[in-house]
Write an enzyme that holds these catalytic residues in place. Structure first.
Site, mmCIF file in Angstrom:
data_model
loop_
_atom_site.group_PDB
_atom_site.id
_atom_site.type_symbol
_atom_site.label_atom_id
_atom_site.label_comp_id
_atom_site.label_asym_id
_atom_site.label_seq_id
_atom_site.Cartn_x
_atom_site.Cartn_y
_atom_site.Cartn_z
ATOM 1 N NE ARG A 124 -9.200 -17.344 -19.312
ATOM 2 C CZ ARG A 124 -10.047 -16.708 -20.108
ATOM 3 N NH1 ARG A 124 -10.012 -15.382 -20.187
ATOM 4 N NH2 ARG A 124 -10.925 -17.361 -20.834
ATOM 5 N N GLY A 126 -4.250 -21.604 -18.970
ATOM 6 C CA GLY A 126 -4.919 -22.866 -19.229
ATOM 7 C C GLY A 126 -5.692 -22.888 -20.520
ATOM 8 C CB CYS A 127 -7.174 -20.451 -22.467
ATOM 9 S SG CYS A 127 -8.185 -20.152 -23.914
ATOM 10 N N GLY A 128 -5.829 -22.608 -24.738
ATOM 11 C CA GLY A 128 -5.105 -22.627 -25.993
ATOM 12 C C GLY A 128 -5.836 -21.919 -27.108
ATOM 13 C CB CYS A 130 -7.417 -17.018 -24.690
ATOM 14 S SG CYS A 130 -8.231 -17.943 -23.386
#
Length: 288
Positions: A124, A126-128, A130
């Site tokens: 996603r 905003g996700c580092g 995932c």
């Protein structure tokens, strides 16, 4: 700072304006304010699936703003340790499909990606983290960052003041992070934007590596919090100082301390907080 609403009148009879920047989309909106209703169009940031393929094999699908995707491919490959150095990347090809974008990275079979199935989860914006499938993929130790130049006394403040004028996507939408590369005296030299803070940093790092910039000769300023992923990405490429306008996490501070990286947060005009290795920053005048 974007002022809302930033609208155009859809009933004016004029042709739609050309899209001012890749990564923007125009949509009809209705604004309700103080008992009135206003109809118009607004610019929104795009968020699209970006599939990363190494030597023809799928590795991950990330949600990102579809601009500067070649820079993104370079930065992601290097900051995630998927290639040993910039010379391992022979070429990058970006294709736009109906469903999103496909980015093919040619490493001649040298990319350090698993031979098994592709990442189980899409990343996603905003996700580092995932898509990582093993604990050891998350906290890999980094070699200490080499010493670099000391920043000028007002470098962070100068960079912060200039950054607002170097964010066209955010200026149009108010919804985008930026990562900037600045000289030791605070002059902003490069900026990349994305709806995700990690993506913005990867795009910046990719642009710098493609240009052969000496990453020991400046610092990064990010319009986000400083998570451990941001510290890891900066440290892996040898950047000595990461500054953020928001707070760091406790893990980010521990990794920065262990890796000889100077980490600053809450960067504001005339004020910032240093969490690790303050020796790269000259003391403010009047400090005690």
């Amino acid at each position: 700072m974007r002022t809302f609403p930033k609208l155009s009148d859809p009933g004016s009879g004029s042709e739609p304006r050309a899209m001012p920047n890749p990564g923007l989309a125009r949509r009809a909106v209705t604004v309700h304010e103080a008992g009135t209703v206003q109809h118009g169009d607004d610019w929104l940031v795009e968020e699209a699936p970006v599939e990363l393929r190494y030597d023809g094999e799928n590795f991950a699908v990330m949600m990102a703003t579809p601009a500067d995707l070649e820079d993104f491919a370079w930065g992601f490959s290097l900051s995630e340790g998927l290639v040993s150095d910039a010379g391992a990347i022979r070429g990058v090809a970006v294709r736009e499909l109906l469903e999103g974008h496909v980015v093919d990275i040619d490493t001649g079979g040298t990319a350090l990606v698993d031979a098994g199935p592709a990442r189980l989860l899409p990343g996603r914006s905003g996700c580092g983290l995932c898509g990582s499938r093993r604990l050891e993929d998350v906290l890999r130790p980094m070699p200490p960052v080499p010493d670099g130049p000391m920043l000028g006394r007002d470098a962070l403040g100068r960079a912060l003041a200039a950054l607002a004028q170097r964010q066209p996507l955010n200026g149009s939408t108010g919804a985008v992070h930026a990562a900037a590369w600045a000289s030791p005296d605070g002059e902003i030299l490069r900026v990349r934007e994305d709806v995700g803070r990690h993506n913005a940093l990867d795009k910046l790092l990719g642009a710098l590596c493609r240009e052969g910039v000496d990453l020991r000769g400046g610092f990064v300023l990010a319009t986000s919090r400083a998570s451990y992923e941001m510290v890891t990405k900066a440290a892996r490429l040898g950047i000595g100082l990461l500054a953020a306008i928001s707070a760091p996490t406790a893990l980010a501070v521990e990794l920065a301390r262990a890796g000889n990286l100077t980490l600053a947060g809450f960067v504001r005009p005339g004020r910032y907080v240093v969490y690790s290795h303050p020796g790269r920053l000259q003391a403010q005048q009047g400090s005690r």
